[in-house]
Design an enzyme around this catalytic site. Sequence first.
Site, PDB file in Angstrom:
ATOM      1  N   GLY A 169      75.837 -41.924  38.237  1.00  0.00           N
ATOM      2  CA  GLY A 169      75.762 -40.473  38.091  1.00  0.00           C
ATOM      3  C   GLY A 169      74.432 -40.073  37.484  1.00  0.00           C
ATOM      4  O   GLY A 169      73.774 -40.878  36.805  1.00  0.00           O
ATOM      5  N   HIS A 206      76.435 -33.873  30.044  1.00  0.00           N
ATOM      6  CA  HIS A 206      74.977 -33.718  30.177  1.00  0.00           C
ATOM      7  C   HIS A 206      74.612 -32.275  30.502  1.00  0.00           C
ATOM      8  O   HIS A 206      73.636 -31.738  29.977  1.00  0.00           O
ATOM      9  CB  HIS A 206      74.448 -34.581  31.341  1.00  0.00           C
ATOM     10  CG  HIS A 206      74.051 -35.974  30.958  1.00  0.00           C
ATOM     11  ND1 HIS A 206      73.102 -36.246  30.013  1.00  0.00           N
ATOM     12  CD2 HIS A 206      74.466 -37.186  31.434  1.00  0.00           C
ATOM     13  CE1 HIS A 206      72.944 -37.568  29.912  1.00  0.00           C
ATOM     14  NE2 HIS A 206      73.765 -38.156  30.755  1.00  0.00           N
ATOM     15  N   CYS A 261      74.037 -45.077  30.086  1.00  0.00           N
ATOM     16  CA  CYS A 261      73.415 -43.824  30.525  1.00  0.00           C
ATOM     17  C   CYS A 261      71.982 -44.129  30.907  1.00  0.00           C
ATOM     18  O   CYS A 261      71.287 -44.846  30.182  1.00  0.00           O
ATOM     19  CB  CYS A 261      73.462 -42.810  29.381  1.00  0.00           C
ATOM     20  SG  CYS A 261      72.690 -41.236  29.808  1.00  0.00           S
ATOM     21  N   LEU A 262      71.530 -43.597  32.039  1.00  0.00           N
ATOM     22  CA  LEU A 262      70.172 -43.893  32.502  1.00  0.00           C
ATOM     23  C   LEU A 262      69.101 -43.366  31.540  1.00  0.00           C
ATOM     24  O   LEU A 262      67.967 -43.820  31.583  1.00  0.00           O
ATOM     25  CB  LEU A 262      69.958 -43.332  33.911  1.00  0.00           C
ATOM     26  CG  LEU A 262      70.826 -43.972  35.010  1.00  0.00           C
ATOM     27  CD1 LEU A 262      70.615 -43.259  36.339  1.00  0.00           C
ATOM     28  CD2 LEU A 262      70.553 -45.463  35.145  1.00  0.00           C
ATOM     29  N   HIS A 313      81.190 -37.607  31.723  1.00  0.00           N
ATOM     30  CA  HIS A 313      79.856 -37.962  31.210  1.00  0.00           C
ATOM     31  C   HIS A 313      78.807 -36.978  31.765  1.00  0.00           C
ATOM     32  O   HIS A 313      77.977 -36.463  31.019  1.00  0.00           O
ATOM     33  CB  HIS A 313      79.548 -39.408  31.620  1.00  0.00           C
ATOM     34  CG  HIS A 313      78.226 -39.928  31.153  1.00  0.00           C
ATOM     35  ND1 HIS A 313      78.111 -40.957  30.242  1.00  0.00           N
ATOM     36  CD2 HIS A 313      76.952 -39.585  31.478  1.00  0.00           C
ATOM     37  CE1 HIS A 313      76.826 -41.205  30.017  1.00  0.00           C
ATOM     38  NE2 HIS A 313      76.102 -40.392  30.766  1.00  0.00           N
ATOM     39  N   GLU A 314      78.870 -36.698  33.073  1.00  0.00           N
ATOM     40  CA  GLU A 314      77.871 -35.806  33.688  1.00  0.00           C
ATOM     41  C   GLU A 314      78.081 -34.357  33.270  1.00  0.00           C
ATOM     42  O   GLU A 314      77.116 -33.640  33.018  1.00  0.00           O
ATOM     43  CB  GLU A 314      77.890 -35.932  35.218  1.00  0.00           C
ATOM     44  CG  GLU A 314      77.567 -37.317  35.766  1.00  0.00           C
ATOM     45  CD  GLU A 314      76.348 -37.974  35.131  1.00  0.00           C
ATOM     46  OE1 GLU A 314      75.385 -37.263  34.779  1.00  0.00           O
ATOM     47  OE2 GLU A 314      76.369 -39.209  34.969  1.00  0.00           O
ATOM     48  N   GLN A 325      68.494 -34.890  33.253  1.00  0.00           N
ATOM     49  CA  GLN A 325      67.878 -36.228  33.210  1.00  0.00           C
ATOM     50  C   GLN A 325      66.627 -36.334  34.076  1.00  0.00           C
ATOM     51  O   GLN A 325      65.897 -37.321  33.984  1.00  0.00           O
ATOM     52  CB  GLN A 325      68.902 -37.284  33.621  1.00  0.00           C
ATOM     53  CG  GLN A 325      70.020 -37.431  32.582  1.00  0.00           C
ATOM     54  CD  GLN A 325      71.016 -38.471  33.010  1.00  0.00           C
ATOM     55  OE1 GLN A 325      71.888 -38.201  33.840  1.00  0.00           O
ATOM     56  NE2 GLN A 325      70.897 -39.673  32.478  1.00  0.00           N
TER      57      GLN A 325
HETATM   58 ZN    ZN Z   1      74.101 -40.140  31.112  1.00  0.00          ZN
END
Ligand code: ZN
Length: 180
Positions: free
Chosen positions: A45, A152, A107-108, A148-149, A50
């Site tokens: 995701g 964000h 998480c990226l 999670h997204e 991000q």
């Molecule tokens: Zn993340």
Amino acid sequence: MIRDIVKYGTPVLRAKGAAIGEIDDTIRALAADMIETMRDADGVGLAAQQVGERLQLAVLDVSHAEERPSAMWIKGEPVELRAHMPMVLINPVLELGDEREIGVEGCLSFPEITGDIDRAARVKARARTLEGEIEFEATGLLARALQHEADHLNGILFIDRMSSAAKASLAGKLKRLQRK
Ligand code: ZN
């Protein structure tokens, strides 16, 4: 086009995304870039913040995570996950089920950091897509990734949902990441 993924410590990660009105070519290009960026980084995701954009847009693809299954329902009927991936969600709204589940997340924007996060085991999601609208229910990794997204998009990060002990044990790593 693959975009740079911003890392922890960059202010945009704390910004709440603005609701998207018209879905124009800029939004379509952003969504396409985000899918490409997510795949290149081997993620499940990615949220607009991000890649530096303060918008309510996230992309997801959990279809390749065979060791962490997901299930999805539309109008109460189970649907084939792969047919709906990758998923572009615009202005998503989640309704969380009562049952909770602890699972590991990364998480990226936090390279090399993972932690156990308590999330709703089942979610109902409603969102616009590039083609129209979608309303569905999800469990498993998809339910977790959605939460999670969606976090964000509201400037909330997974470390905010870690136990204070877990977060304390990561303090050194987080400081180093923030300094970069
Ligand atoms: Zn993340």
